[in-house]
Design a protein around this motif. Sequence first.
Motif, short mmCIF file in Angstrom:
data_model
loop_
_atom_site.label_atom_id
_atom_site.label_comp_id
_atom_site.label_asym_id
_atom_site.label_seq_id
_atom_site.Cartn_x
_atom_site.Cartn_y
_atom_site.Cartn_z
N VAL A 12 -72.06 -21.06 -5.04
CA VAL A 12 -71.73 -20.06 -6.10
C VAL A 12 -70.52 -20.54 -6.81
O VAL A 12 -70.25 -20.30 -8.09
N LEU A 13 -69.37 -20.98 -6.02
CA LEU A 13 -68.35 -21.50 -6.60
C LEU A 13 -68.42 -22.69 -7.87
O LEU A 13 -67.49 -22.62 -8.80
N GLU A 14 -69.42 -23.62 -7.74
CA GLU A 14 -69.49 -24.56 -8.56
C GLU A 14 -70.38 -24.04 -9.97
O GLU A 14 -70.14 -24.74 -10.83
N ARG A 15 -70.96 -22.92 -9.59
CA ARG A 15 -71.57 -22.35 -10.87
C ARG A 15 -70.61 -21.48 -11.96
O ARG A 15 -71.02 -21.45 -12.87
N THR A 16 -69.57 -21.11 -11.20
CA THR A 16 -68.52 -20.09 -12.30
C THR A 16 -68.21 -20.74 -13.31
O THR A 16 -68.29 -20.12 -14.36
#
Length: 175
Positions: A12-16
Amino acid sequence: MTQLVIPEAIAVLERTPATLRALLLDLPAPWTTATEGPGTWSPYDVIGHLVHGERTDWIPRLRLMLSEAPERTFAPFDREAMLHESLGKSLGDLLDEFAALRAANLAVLRAAAISSAECSRTAVHPSLGQVSLGNLLATWVAHDLGHLVQVARVMATRYREEVGPWRAYLRVLDG
């Protein structure tokens, strides 16, 4: 209760950054500078806030929690630092800075190879008291998702009245 799984959190964090870039880059200013009223943040402000958090919050706190320091108390986080730190920067510049900082921070997180046992390490938050490393990592993900919702809500609010009777079906406008 859902267990924190670090690779899933990283997903999730890498897609923000890319999600926010796709949503905001090159939009007319009324979309990116709109707020919900006095004392609220525009999408531009949110990106500045995320940049500040990447610099001063998540990884510095993670490092402190993994350290052997006898006193593990977090420094307070200035939630509104972006109001002066972002001055003079374009939205594109902030999005670039956010993406670079996030990539570097995720590299640190991956390299830390945090174990389940380490997720229970604790530190003292200035207003919340004792928190665990697992709490910190889960909060990082929820924080991102909350700001994605906030950006979408602020943008939708621009058309609150224009949607007319469909407003009854659009919870984003009154949530």
